[in-house]
Write an enzyme that holds these catalytic residues in place. Structure first.
Site, short mmCIF file in Angstrom:
data_model
loop_
_atom_site.label_atom_id
_atom_site.label_comp_id
_atom_site.label_asym_id
_atom_site.label_seq_id
_atom_site.Cartn_x
_atom_site.Cartn_y
_atom_site.Cartn_z
N SER A 92 -74.88 -8.75 -20.63
CA SER A 92 -76.06 -8.01 -21.10
C SER A 92 -76.23 -8.16 -22.61
O SER A 92 -77.36 -8.30 -23.11
CB SER A 92 -76.01 -6.55 -20.69
N CYS A 141 -65.95 -0.09 -25.29
CA CYS A 141 -66.55 1.09 -24.65
C CYS A 141 -65.46 2.12 -24.43
O CYS A 141 -65.40 2.78 -23.40
CB CYS A 141 -67.26 0.71 -23.36
C1 LIG Z 1 -66.17 -5.22 -22.08
S1 LIG Z 1 -66.32 -6.58 -21.04
C2 LIG Z 1 -67.55 -7.48 -21.87
C3 LIG Z 1 -68.94 -7.00 -21.58
C4 LIG Z 1 -70.00 -7.96 -22.09
N1 LIG Z 1 -69.87 -8.20 -23.51
C5 LIG Z 1 -71.40 -7.48 -21.79
O1 LIG Z 1 -72.05 -6.94 -22.65
O2 LIG Z 1 -71.87 -7.68 -20.65
C6 LIG Z 1 -64.90 -7.48 -21.45
C7 LIG Z 1 -64.84 -8.88 -20.89
O3 LIG Z 1 -63.71 -9.50 -21.49
C8 LIG Z 1 -63.21 -10.44 -20.58
N2 LIG Z 1 -61.84 -10.76 -21.03
C9 LIG Z 1 -60.68 -10.13 -20.77
N3 LIG Z 1 -59.67 -10.74 -21.42
C10 LIG Z 1 -60.21 -11.76 -22.11
C11 LIG Z 1 -59.69 -12.77 -22.95
N4 LIG Z 1 -58.39 -12.83 -23.22
N5 LIG Z 1 -60.53 -13.68 -23.45
C12 LIG Z 1 -61.86 -13.66 -23.15
N6 LIG Z 1 -62.41 -12.72 -22.36
C13 LIG Z 1 -61.59 -11.79 -21.85
C14 LIG Z 1 -63.32 -9.76 -19.25
O4 LIG Z 1 -63.35 -10.72 -18.21
C15 LIG Z 1 -64.65 -9.01 -19.41
O5 LIG Z 1 -65.68 -9.77 -18.85
#
Ligand SMILES: C[S@@+](CC[C@H](N)C(=O)[O-])C[C@H]1O[C@@H](n2cnc3c(N)ncnc32)[C@H](O)[C@@H]1O
Length: 717
Positions: free
Chosen positions: A195, A335
């Site tokens: 998003s 968040c």
């Molecule tokens: C808070 S969500 C991101 C939400 C996104 N920015 C949005 O606005 O839709 C965190 C994301 O970090 C990813 N994630 C977790 N560990 C990660 C890593 N080491 N490197 C990159 N992405 C990672 C997860 O798969 C998840 O999709």
């Protein structure tokens, strides 16, 4: 028959529920619950002893009344919020805005639901140009209340078409503070489901549209100089990201699948490191600010959630700083309201940056957005107790907990300006909880040419130990296998067109009369004989063309512009124009354009595949003259009088009938958006179409097609 589950407060160990003093001094029981907590989430009580104890200690609320307000807000579901997409073209945008204003101004702005007066949707005060909206109408009321049908349909269909994006209000904040300009190269490090990526991408295009005069400039000037790389470690979530961003149709995006903490440094056309202008670091977090959307948080919240993520968050943020240009800006967000995932990470980052990173004071920007300043101090607590500093830990925990979890001295915190961080609490403006920090790079970061953030986390160490320990070896290996299985990378790299494809595309160029200005050299495919052809912006091309950047694991990139459809025998050109790209391609097209009215479009939508004879004679003659194959269908008329005027579709001219090259679902959405009756193809007696929209007579081929694995996954996501 299952027994009904007993409803009880979410505590780790109910026996430990104990009386505690509130800030005001009166006694309260953490398990007590004045809130009608079961009103919204049947078996989840929005209370958690440890959450409450921890956040009360933090002193984030000035008094008991505010604390009650904080907890009371957390006990309610989130309002519905959404943004209007700014890249859909003027006509659709004005349809969306008009329909929304009509809904909002109906019944003088309020509606009675279950005996209570509830406000109809209204713009989010702090979001620029009334382009984001909020509605507190409970979701379950939509089905029950016929007066809400219009709004319900608006949400479903415009969201499906990508005309609006459902997005939590707080999630819209980080992209605003990124302050994107149209020439920026941007990296969204943890981007799925996307998003924020879509918001940034829209901003990139919108800023560009403001800078160039679209009425005067040549079509090739419509594409921004900047671009965005949207990355996520989770392959499946990358496909969701690809699906989400494809709704915008932009040639200026690359979707990659890397660990953000090890994201590769890219190289420009001079083989110099390509540092980025803007980086969004929306890291994985414990998510305790999302409990209004995800009430499971109440069952799961514990002290170790934040502590366990701190090091990964710090590594990701550090890598972001490595990759950022001097003078560039990084926005770090979570968040979560937990300072060990927030201020502790920022403080550690600032320390290790040795003065190369600075927090930016953005307190005067977006003044209508209510927020609290970052905090200087916090306890580091786990289920066994609170530790004043790292030295107080036992040996086992010393191995696990990083020193950076603890707050600095007040003097250091002041010097770092931790108060420039922003905390958004749910009760401040009826949102989720969020944390945002805006940093600028003022000099090179120490060791920024490292290929990865090398620091071993205590967890890595632990895993290594586990690996040496036979008892745990099997478990550990299984975990790694599962992770590798999830993150298998299957995608073919993007490449320049083979000579054979170039020849075929020259046929398409001639067929659609594309002007010489059309950048044929910016076309890409995924194999020498791929069915899909992508159109990339110059900025994306610079990355793809440099062999140094081959290590980039690209899931998807740019804009699908053509799709070849084999086996159509006599067809002069097997390449169809993709609907995703039609708005971009349209200014270059000089042949195979048919103009129709809104009434003609209504006919197409109603019957899906009308015969030529169903149209007025002028249109009929044009269709007959056109010859079979794909064409560009433009809707004429005046925007104020004709809602669909100015819209363009990719369409198919069959032997006796025509149809739009969009999915059945999209047709249904157009029907709802424009208030057109839709006759399911099965019941459709107007045309000779028999069973479904996808089976056709001679030339009337499938409305949607996909062969590359990435798109199949997109569609299933
Ligand atoms: C808070 S969500 C991101 C939400 C996104 N920015 C949005 O606005 O839709 C965190 C994301 O970090 C990813 N994630 C977790 N560990 C990660 C890593 N080491 N490197 C990159 N992405 C990672 C997860 O798969 C998840 O999709």
């Amino acid at each position: 028959m299952g027994r009904k589950r007993e409803k009880k407060p979410n505590t780790w160990d109910p026996k430990r529920t104990k009386k505690s003093k509130t800030e005001g001094g009166e006694e309260s029981t953490a398990g007590d619950n004045k809130i009608d907590s079961t009103k919204y989430w049947n078996d989840i009580v929005p209370r958690n002893e440890f959450f409450e104890a921890y956040y009360k200690t933090l002193g984030i609320c000035k008094d008991d009344a505010e604390w009650e307000n904080f907890m009371g807000t957390l006990a309610k579901p989130l309002p519905t919020t959404f943004r209007i997409n700014t890249t859909i073209g003027k006509s659709l945008q004005s349809v969306v805005v008009d329909q929304l204003n009509e809904i909002a101004n109906d019944k003088s702005g309020t509606i009675e639901i279950d005996g209570e007066m509830v406000e109809l949707p209204k713009p989010l005060k702090w979001y620029p140009n009334n382009m984001a909206w909020i509605s507190d109408i409970p979701k379950k009321s939509f089905r029950k209340n016929p007066a809400l049908t219009k709004f319900h349909n608006f949400l479903i269909h415009h969201n499906q078409q990508g005309n609006i994006t459902r997005q939590e209000a707080v999630s819209m904040i980080p992209p605003l503070f990124l302050d994107v300009q149209s020439h920026h190269r941007i990296l969204d490090m943890c981007a799925a489901p996307g998003s924020k990526t879509t918001q940034i991408l829209e901003d990139l295009h919108m800023k560009h549209n403001i800078e160039v005069n679209l009425d005067v400039e040549k079509p090739s000037a419509y594409i921004p100089k900047g671009s965005i790389i949207a990355n996520d470690v989770d392959t499946n979530r990358c496909y969701m990201l690809a699906h989400q961003t494809s709704r915008l149709g932009s040639p200026a995006i690359i979707i990659t699948n890397h660990e953000a903490q090890n994201f590769p440094l890219l190289y420009d056309s001079n083989n110099e490191p390509m540092y980025l202008d803007r980086i969004l670091c929306d890291v994985p977090c414990s998510g305790d600010g999302t409990s209004r959307k995800n009430p499971e948080v109440w069952k799961k919240w514990n002290f170790s959630g934040g502590i366990g993520l701190h090091t990964l968050q710090l590594r990701i943020a550090t890598r972001g700083c490595h990759l950022l240009k001097v003078g560039g800006r990084i926005v770090y967000s979570t968040c979560s309201m937990n300072p060990v995932e927030n201020e502790a990470v920022i403080a550690a980052l600032l320390k290790r940056s040795e003065g190369s990173m600075k927090l930016v004071d953005v307190s005067s920007q977006y003044p209508d957005l209510v927020r609290s300043p970052g905090i200087y101090t916090w306890p580091v607590t786990d289920k066994e107790g609170t530790y004043a500093n790292w030295d107080e830990l036992d040996e086992l925990k010393k191995n696990k907990y990083f020193k950076t979890l603890w707050p600095s001295t007040e003097e250091e915190a002041k010097k770092m300006h931790l108060e420039y961080c922003m905390r958004v609490y749910p009760h401040q403006q009826n949102t989720g909880g969020f944390f945002i920090a805006v940093l600028e790079k003022v000099a090179d970061f120490p060791n920024q040419l490292d290929t990865e953030t090398k620091e071993q986390t205590p967890a890595d160490e632990e895993n290594k130990n586990n690996n040496n320990n036979n008892n745990n070896k099997g478990k550990f290996e299984k975990k790694i296998k599962e992770r590798d299985r999830r993150n298998k990378f299957y995608e073919e790299p993007f490449q320049l067109l083979s000579e054979e494809m170039k020849t075929q595309l020259n046929v398409a160029k001639e067929f659609y009369g594309l002007t010489d200005e059309f950048p044929m050299n910016n076309l890409l495919s995924r194999s020498d004989n791929s069915q899909k052809v992508y159109w990339a912006s110059d900025s994306v091309m610079e990355i793809i063309k440099n062999p140094e950047n081959k290590r980039l694991k690209i899931i998807n990139c740019a804009l699908k512009v053509f799709q070849r459809h084999d086996g159509l025998g006599s067809m002069d050109c097997p390449y169809r124009i993709s609907q995703d790209s039609i708005l971009w391609l349209e200014p270059f097209i000089t042949k195979r354009i048919v103009t129709m009215t809104h009434d003609d479009l209504a006919k197409i939508i109603k019957y899906t595949e009308p015969k030529f004879v169903d149209f007025p004679s002028a249109v009929r003659e044009e269709l007959v003259k056109l010859g079979p194959g794909c064409f560009s269908l433009k809707i004429s008329g005046n925007l104020r009088e004709t809602p669909s005027s100015g819209m363009t579709f990719s369409a198919w001219r069959g032997s006796t009938s025509m149809h739009l090259l969009v999915s059945k679902q999209e047709i249904q959405s157009y029907a709802s958006i424009f208030g057109i009756e839709y006759v399911s193809p099965r019941a459709n007696t107007n045309t000779n179409t028999t069973t479904t929209t996808t089976t056709t007579a001679t030339t009337d081929a499938k409305t949607t097609e996909s062969t590359d694995s990435s798109e199949k996954k997109d569609e299933s996501a």
